[in-house]
Write a protein that holds these residues in place. Sequence first.
Motif, PDB file in Angstrom:
ATOM      1  N   VAL A   1       5.191   1.547   9.134  1.00  0.00           N
ATOM      2  CA  VAL A   1       4.048   2.465   9.161  1.00  0.00           C
ATOM      3  C   VAL A   1       4.371   3.582  10.148  1.00  0.00           C
ATOM      4  O   VAL A   1       4.519   3.346  11.343  1.00  0.00           O
ATOM      5  N   CYS A   2       4.505   4.812   9.622  1.00  0.00           N
ATOM      6  CA  CYS A   2       4.899   5.978  10.408  1.00  0.00           C
ATOM      7  C   CYS A   2       3.651   6.780  10.774  1.00  0.00           C
ATOM      8  O   CYS A   2       2.669   6.787  10.024  1.00  0.00           O
ATOM      9  N   HIS A   3       3.709   7.483  11.887  1.00  0.00           N
ATOM     10  CA  HIS A   3       2.553   8.308  12.261  1.00  0.00           C
ATOM     11  C   HIS A   3       2.276   9.388  11.199  1.00  0.00           C
ATOM     12  O   HIS A   3       1.150   9.850  11.046  1.00  0.00           O
TER      13      HIS A   3
ATOM     14  N   ALA B   1       6.721  13.149  20.295  1.00  0.00           N
ATOM     15  CA  ALA B   1       5.342  12.850  20.685  1.00  0.00           C
ATOM     16  C   ALA B   1       4.366  13.514  19.708  1.00  0.00           C
ATOM     17  O   ALA B   1       4.724  14.448  18.996  1.00  0.00           O
ATOM     18  N   VAL B   2       3.134  13.008  19.695  1.00  0.00           N
ATOM     19  CA  VAL B   2       2.116  13.554  18.804  1.00  0.00           C
ATOM     20  C   VAL B   2       1.072  14.255  19.670  1.00  0.00           C
ATOM     21  O   VAL B   2      -0.107  13.879  19.698  1.00  0.00           O
ATOM     22  N   ASN B   3       1.528  15.241  20.423  1.00  0.00           N
ATOM     23  CA  ASN B   3       0.718  15.894  21.426  1.00  0.00           C
ATOM     24  C   ASN B   3       1.377  17.247  21.713  1.00  0.00           C
ATOM     25  O   ASN B   3       2.597  17.313  21.851  1.00  0.00           O
TER      26      ASN B   3
ATOM     27  N   SER C   1      13.745  19.829  13.399  1.00  0.00           N
ATOM     28  CA  SER C   1      14.603  18.915  12.626  1.00  0.00           C
ATOM     29  C   SER C   1      13.720  18.062  11.731  1.00  0.00           C
ATOM     30  O   SER C   1      12.745  17.466  12.196  1.00  0.00           O
ATOM     31  N   TYR C   2      14.062  18.030  10.452  1.00  0.00           N
ATOM     32  CA  TYR C   2      13.192  17.425   9.443  1.00  0.00           C
ATOM     33  C   TYR C   2      13.964  16.335   8.695  1.00  0.00           C
ATOM     34  O   TYR C   2      14.981  16.627   8.052  1.00  0.00           O
ATOM     35  N   VAL C   3      13.510  15.128   8.778  1.00  0.00           N
ATOM     36  CA  VAL C   3      14.142  13.914   8.195  1.00  0.00           C
ATOM     37  C   VAL C   3      15.664  14.040   8.109  1.00  0.00           C
ATOM     38  O   VAL C   3      16.325  14.428   9.075  1.00  0.00           O
TER      39      VAL C   3
END
Length: 357
Positions: free
Chosen positions: A50-52, A256-258, A303-305
């Motif tokens: 489960v990814c953010h 981070a998600v911030n 950077s994307y996947v």
Amino acid sequence: MSGVRMAEGVPSKQMAQVIEKTGQPVVFKEIPVQKPGPDEILVNIKYSGVCHTDLHALNGDWPLDTKLPLVGGHEGAGVVVGMGDLVDDWTLGDYAGVKWINGSCLSCSFCQQADEPLCAKALLSGYTVDGSFQQYCIAKAAHAARIPKECDLEAISPVLCAGITVYKGLKESGARPGQTVAIVGAGGGLGSLAIQYAKAMGLRVIAIDGGDEKKKMTAELGAEHFVDFMTSKNVVSDVKAATEDGLGPHAVILVAVNEKPFQQAAEYVRPRGTVIAIGLPAGAYLRAPVFESVIKMITIKGSYVGNRRDSAEAIEFFRRGLIKAPFKTVGLSELQKVYDLMHEGKIAGRYVVDTSK
Ligand code: 8ID
Ligand code: ZN
């Protein structure tokens, strides 16, 4: 020609977690099993990380609409149980991974040079097409990840997004063996895998996150220093002080998600250093002082996947036993509880769902 080859015993119905309306809890319900198209495989998903990103999709955080209703999930690991008649390089029973890039056109200028995540027609698992929070999931045969039979499907599932993404980001940073990377959000899913990949690539790690549980976990994973963003009086000077010469890390990996750390990293990265933005907090902006960025010759990159080659390489690190990141497993039926914990920032490492429960 019959068109589709299927293993025996594939049911016509299955359990799935469905987003019916953005911003509302997921609904655990029975839905039909899809038939693979000519260039597709059908994967019996055993486990999915489960990814953010799945939570961003549920919340409608990004300026890109999802399919609705939607089955989320893009770290699916399972067994091939069906395929269309154009597929000749998969065998029923193979282990396969459903990753974020479910498919791409394979002919645009980006696909031609193996930048397939940049394809304008890319299909995104658990976002623009149904993903891995169901028992049977479709993937384009050309893009599904090949998982060697000796790999444990439960432990490898987080590699299929988190692992591939941080491995790619570390490569994009240009950091060399012996150099230091700061990983911001090191205690989360991507961060915990980033510590392991960085170590396997010969890099030294400064972990930045909050709380004692994440401090302990990041040290066990191999980080040499921990800066607690919740208690530090000055994150910038603490990160610099964690490098031997006080000049800062050679690279910064932002997971981070911030928004705050995205506006801080340029201040502590070393002259000539590289800041890699990977995390995707809603509505956030990167910011850097022009004067210091210029005189320190700083590089800031997104950077994307990863492409199919990056994916195969990231899986190979895992197969060789170099990547051991902590995860907790719960039943697919409990997905909403995982989202609630993730929303509160309470997850150290990754959660994996078992689709049989
Ligand atoms: O291809 C991509 N670019 C890509 C691929 C996969 C995921 C991007 N992502 C994005 C996700 O959409 C999400 O925005 O990466 C981000 C991180 O995903 P995740 O690792 O799955 O999230 P998590 O497990 O919740 O970890 C986030 C960590 O950040 C910490 C939290 O404590 C948590 O451990 N954190 C926060 I929130 N603020 C922080 C701060 N100021 C912080 N750590 C340090 N400083
Ligand atoms: Zn992801």
